[in-house]
Structures are given as C-alpha cells and as structure tokens.
Design an enzyme around this catalytic site. Structure first.
Site, short mmCIF file in Angstrom:
data_model
loop_
_atom_site.label_atom_id
_atom_site.label_comp_id
_atom_site.label_asym_id
_atom_site.label_seq_id
_atom_site.Cartn_x
_atom_site.Cartn_y
_atom_site.Cartn_z
N GLU A 1 0.87 -1.17 0.00
CA GLU A 1 0.00 0.00 0.00
C GLU A 1 0.92 1.22 0.00
OE1 GLU A 1 -2.67 0.25 3.36
OE2 GLU A 1 -3.44 2.19 2.66
N ARG B 1 5.01 -12.91 9.75
CA ARG B 1 5.72 -11.68 9.41
C ARG B 1 7.04 -11.64 10.16
NH1 ARG B 1 2.19 -7.77 9.29
NH2 ARG B 1 3.56 -6.02 9.64
N LYS C 1 4.69 0.70 9.41
CA LYS C 1 4.76 1.98 8.71
C LYS C 1 4.18 3.10 9.56
CE LYS C 1 3.10 0.16 4.88
NZ LYS C 1 2.51 -0.03 3.55
P1 ATP Z 1 2.84 -2.26 8.08
O1 ATP Z 1 2.16 -3.12 9.09
O2 ATP Z 1 4.27 -2.01 8.34
O3 ATP Z 1 2.09 -1.01 7.76
P2 ATP Z 1 1.58 -3.50 5.91
O4 ATP Z 1 1.39 -4.97 5.94
O5 ATP Z 1 0.42 -2.65 6.22
O6 ATP Z 1 2.84 -3.14 6.78
P3 ATP Z 1 1.61 -3.36 3.10
O7 ATP Z 1 2.07 -2.27 2.22
O8 ATP Z 1 0.18 -3.68 3.15
O9 ATP Z 1 2.13 -3.02 4.54
O10 ATP Z 1 2.46 -4.67 2.85
C1 ATP Z 1 2.86 -5.16 1.61
C2 ATP Z 1 3.24 -6.60 1.77
O11 ATP Z 1 4.33 -6.74 2.68
C3 ATP Z 1 2.08 -7.40 2.34
O12 ATP Z 1 1.95 -8.59 1.59
C4 ATP Z 1 2.50 -7.68 3.75
O13 ATP Z 1 1.97 -8.90 4.19
C5 ATP Z 1 4.02 -7.71 3.66
N1 ATP Z 1 4.64 -7.36 4.94
C6 ATP Z 1 4.46 -6.24 5.65
N2 ATP Z 1 5.15 -6.28 6.81
C7 ATP Z 1 5.81 -7.46 6.82
C8 ATP Z 1 6.70 -8.10 7.74
N3 ATP Z 1 7.05 -7.53 8.89
N4 ATP Z 1 7.18 -9.32 7.41
C9 ATP Z 1 6.84 -9.90 6.26
N5 ATP Z 1 6.01 -9.36 5.35
C10 ATP Z 1 5.49 -8.16 5.62
MG MG Z 2 -1.40 -2.73 5.10
#
Ligand code: ATP
Ligand code: MG
Length: 558
Positions: free
Chosen positions: A36, A264, A274
């Site tokens: 995102e 994760r 983020k």
């Molecule tokens: P955050 O929780 O940091 O905001 P998010 O999951 O909301 O991260 P996205 O942009 O939606 O951020 O994530 C893009 C991809 O990265 C998704 O498939 C998510 O599952 C993966 N991802 C995010 N954080 C991790 C992590 N700590 N370990 C592994 N994969 C991750």
């Molecule tokens: Mg997200």
C-alpha cells in the site's frame, strides 16, 4: 535448529509443488508483491519481496508489483516512487507488470454489481458504529441488518447512487450477504465498499466510493492471474472471505488464486510498522524516512547495508507458520559477512592524537604499499612522514594489564609501515596529551632487515599532512527493547537517546578523496563504513554500517 529452518523454508514451496502435481496452474506460477503506497518499505517488506520474487524465480514464474491503493486519504506518489526504487535496489524486476488496484476500479465496481445481482451483497444504511455494535462477539452471533433483505433492484439503484455521489460519507456501505452467525467474524456480512469523497492520487475525484481491502485484494489477484497470493498471518481469518468472493463470482476453483499465509518478520530493537515509522519521521525523532538508523530499505541502503546481505538474511530466516522474533544481530551478521568479502580496507582515525617521529627526516614523505583486501590483488600507496595521527585510545600512559597498544617506552607496529617506540608524552597546561614523541626503527618496514621483528600490537594511523578531514556518524539502536526483546507498545518512550553520535574531527587516509556516496570500506580495527550522500568536496561524511565484533556468531554457537 538448522533442519527445522530448512523444513519451514519450504512449506510454501511444498504447497506449490502439490498444486503442480494435481495439475493446477498449468500456465505457471504467478505471485505479486502488493504494497500500500502509504509509507516507505521496511525490512519486513524485504522479506515479502524476496519471498514473492524468489518463488517466481524458483518456479520459473512471474511476480507482479501491485500498488494496493484503495485508501485515498493516506496514499501518495512519493511512496509509489520510493517503493519502486527499493524493490529495484533489492535486485528484483517486475518487467512491465506494474499494476495499481485503482486501475481496476471500474472492473471492481462491475464485480460488486454482479454480486448484488446474484443476491450476495446489499446496501446497508447503518452507521459504522451500528455495524460494529451488531457484529456480535467471538462467543455471540451478530444481528442481521434491517436492510439485509432489500430487493436486488433497490440495491442496484442505491449502489449506483452511491457511486454517483448522491450520499455523504458514512451514510451507506455495500456489504456482502454471508452469515451473521458465522464463527468467523470476517464472514458476518463484511463491508465491501464505502463512500469517501476524497481525492485519489491517481484517479482524482473520479470515484467517491472505494473498495475495501478484503474485496479489492482477491479480485485484483484474480484479474492478474495470480496463482499464489502470499500474505502475512493476520489474514488467515480473512481467507474464507477471499475464497467466498471468488467462488460467489464464479471463478473456477481449479485456476483461481489461492491465499497462503506466513509469519511476518519481527526483529529485536526494531520498529516494524509503517504507522510507527511515520510517527518517528513526523515527530522529528529521525532526519527522514532514509535516516540511517531507520529499518526502512532506504535507511538501510543509506547506512550502507548491501542489497545482497539483505537478500541473504531473508533467505536464512526462511518462512514459518508461527510468529517469532529474530535477533537483529543475525541481520548484522549477514551484513558483516558480505562486507568482509566485498569492502576494501582503509585507515581512519576517529579520535586523533599526534605522533612525531623524532628520528624521521624532516620534509621527507615515502609511499608505502598497502593491500586493499586480504584476499585480493589490489594495492594502493599510503603516504608516511614524520608527523602522523593515531587513535587516542590506542595510547595509555598508565596501561592496564595486557594492553598491547602504545605506552611509554613500549613498541607497536604501524600497519603497512614501521615499528615505533614511544619516548615522551607532551601535555598542555590542563594535562591533556597533545603529542607523543616517538622514534621509529628504519629497518622494520616490509623488506627491511628487521621487518620480521615481532611486537604485540599493530595500530592504524594516518599521515598528518595528507589526511582528509571527515565526519563520522556512529549509530546505536534507535530503540531499547522491551522485556521480550521486541519494541514495546509505547515505543516512543523507548527511544535510545544515544542512537546517533557525530564525530566531526576524524581523519581518513588520502586514498578516500574520490570515494563517492555509497562506497563501503572497512576502517581497520574500527568497523565498516559507508560514504554518506551528505559528503561534499570539502568534507567526507561516513556512516557506520556495522562494527567488527560479531555478536551473532557467538549467540548462534550457544
Ligand atoms: P505495516 O504493518 O508495516 O504497515 P503493511 O502490511 O500494512 O505493513 P503493506 O504495504 O500492506 O504493509 O504490505 C505489503 C506486503 O508486505 C504485504 O503482503 C504484507 O503482508 C508484507 N509485509 C508487511 N510487513 C511485513 C513483515 N514484517 N514481514 C513480512 N512481510 C510483511
Ligand atoms: Mg497494510
């Protein structure tokens, strides 16, 4: 431990192989990385990137980059740009397959209309609060919305008017019609579309209704022909909804995408969200998203972490089905291992004290040959003369036991040069040491009569006239850890006040004059350093990447 890791590393691959055995996805494996664009990527995303692009590579398939931009208020093109830069830097290519969920808004809308036609979605007038209150709990079923049994015609009319902008934010939503008594709360008539009169960074004000993640994601996957939709464990409970949507819209079970969850990445001493990283940036706790202390990919890049070391780390931690915490020392170990092989050696004195060689001819300079790397052929010439600098901590007037550095009357070797002996300590009125007067053994350099003479200590140094002034930024963890080693909930109170130490009076050897931003060196006996983008023709700026001492190797042995 090693064996468990290899097994765990394969569970997604095993699932894919099973699918192939059963003849599913005959056209090939297709994954996607779906960020995102609401912030910069962090090391957790690196794991997801390596996994998705890595699977595509291993199975000779494809991996798309897809921006999941369904939340117009939080998203921005600055993030879109940084995400692409980061994925490329990590060494992956999406070729021409860069997509945006917002590209699919018309098709997603058509799918929503189709769901309504099939009697599987309805427009609900309850407020967000009322929906929450009627959702039920883990032990009690929810209550059906009074709007649940609207006719298809009425739903189509209302949904069309939602799209046409007739209603204010929050007044109506489109909900799936599934089961308010489902044990899985995600299946209790979840919201699929909401009204938001907001400008979208790509579609502007074309739309005032936006699909929810749970609706947009499976359909975007299906539109792109994704075979394996890899996501983190939080989405395990959303999988029934993922499947329900595709099923309800008639996607063939044999070819439609399949969601697989993995744990994760969590790292000790590291904020991995983020939202929290944005708090650090906006609160001025760091200099920006690419502050070298940040666990963002841009921060790690600026710090000097090689992309290959990050990929290596992601490979080594593997993928698991349960959440765990990885020691940040393991990441540092991967960086150190990479740099030990790749980084040229150089000499830098961070806290200089002057050494005068009283028996060295005045006005003379010689150039001593020095290897750039212990395992490679490169050589350079390091100037040497009567006045030098060594590290202040490498001299002790009253040495503790086993102090193998310089002391009054003692001898050390200067790396690539001569053996010197300290004859006299000069101090200022306040008692601070200002100069060490030493003598050198002219036969002790390489090729000389006493070249083989052994002394206990070897010190790094720089020549006074030619040394370059440098700023060196030393880093410690941004966070002190909570009890379990992870970042505590109120992480701002756990910020380490000493995470940045700026040394302004360092001196480095003249061969570094032309080192451009991003160049990495091992400063002998000091650690690994990377030239920062703040470097100017007048002054070099270095970031400490990682120290020489490997705490992980020790932990791993225990
Ligand atoms: P955050 O929780 O940091 O905001 P998010 O999951 O909301 O991260 P996205 O942009 O939606 O951020 O994530 C893009 C991809 O990265 C998704 O498939 C998510 O599952 C993966 N991802 C995010 N954080 C991790 C992590 N700590 N370990 C592994 N994969 C991750
Ligand atoms: Mg997200």
């Amino acid at each position: 431990m090693a064996e468990k890791e290899t097994l765990a590393a394969n569970f997604i691959e095993n699932a894919i192989r099973e699918d192939q055995k059963e003849g599913r996805y005959a056209e090939g494996i297709h994954t996607r990385f779906p960020p995102e664009p609401n912030g910069y990527l962090h090391i957790g995303h690196a794991k997801s990137i390596c996994l998705n692009f890595g699977l595509a590579r291993r199975f000779a398939g494809l991996c798309n980059l897809r921006f999941d931009d369904t939340n117009p208020t939080k998203e921005d093109t600055e993030y879109v740009d940084s995400i692409q830069e980061d994925v490329r830097w990590l060494g992956f290519s999406w070729d021409d397959r860069r997509f945006y969920a917002s590209d699919y808004f018309p098709r997603l809308y058509a799918y929503a209309v189709e769901l309504i036609r099939r009697g599987k979605a309805f427009v609900c007038d309850l407020t967000a609060d009322e929906i929450r209150k009627t959702r039920g709990t883990l032990t009690e079923p929810g209550t059906e919305s009074p709007y649940r049994n609207r006719s298809v015609e009425e739903n189509l009319d209302l949904f069309g008017r939602m799209k046409a902008g007739e209603f204010p934010d929050g007044s109506h939503v489109l909900r799936a019609k599934i089961d308010m008594a489902s044990p899985n709360i995600n299946m209790r008539d979840p919201v699929l579309y909401r009204i938001a009169h907001a400008d979208h960074h790509r579609t502007g004000n074309e739309w005032c209704i936006y699909p929810m993640y749970d609706f947009a994601h499976p359909l975007s996957d299906a539109i792109e022909g994704i075979t394996h939709s890899i996501c983190t464990l939080e989405f395990e409970d959303h999988r029934p909804l993922y499947d329900w949507l595709l099923e309800s819209l008639g996607f063939d079970a044999a070819t439609r995408p399949r969601q697989i969850e993995f744990a994760r990445l969590n790292l000790t001493n590291t904020v991995m969200s983020k939202r929290m990283l944005r708090q650090l940036v906006e609160g001025g706790h760091v200099s920006g998203w690419d502050d070298p202390r940040m666990p963002t990919i841009s921060g790690l890049r600026r710090r000097g972490y090689p992309a290959a070391a990050i990929r290596d780390f992601c490979e080594r931690i593997g993928v698991a089905k349960s959440n765990s915490l990885v020691d940040v020392a393991m990441l540092e170990h991967c960086v150190r291992e990479n740099l030990n092989e790749t980084a040229d050696r150089a000499m830098a004195v961070l806290d200089p004290v002057k050494v005068v060689l009283t028996n060295y001819p005045e006005g003379q300079t010689e150039y001593l040959e020095a290897e750039n790397h212990p395992n490679r052929d490169g050589r350079r010439y390091v100037p040497f003369s009567r006045e030098l600098y060594i590290e202040r901590e490498d001299f002790a007037e009253v040495p503790p036991k086993k102090f193998f550095r310089l002391k009054p009357g003692g001898e050390v070797r200067l790396k690539h040069a001569y053996i010197i002996r300290c004859d006299e300590v000069v101090k200022d009125a306040a008692g601070n040491i200002t100069e060490l007067r030493c003598s050198y053994d002219p036969e002790s350099k390489s090729g000389g009569a006493t070249a083989g003479r052994k002394v206990k200590g070897t010190l790094h140094w720089v020549e006074a006239q030619t040394a370059l002034p440098a700023e060196v930024r030393l880093y410690d963890y941004l966070l002190r850890t909570g009890d379990n080693g992870s970042a505590p909930e109120d992480f701002l109170t756990a910020l380490n006040p000493d995470s940045l130490q700026v040394i302004t009076k360092a001196l480095v050897e003249p061969s570094l004059r032309w080192a451009g931003p991003g160049s990495r060196y091992q400063f002998l006996r000091k650690g690994y350093f990377c030239v920062d983008k703040d470097t100017t023709p007048e002054r070099l700026v270095f970031n400490e990447i990682v120290g020489l001492r490997d705490t992980w190797a020790k932990v791993a042995k225990e």
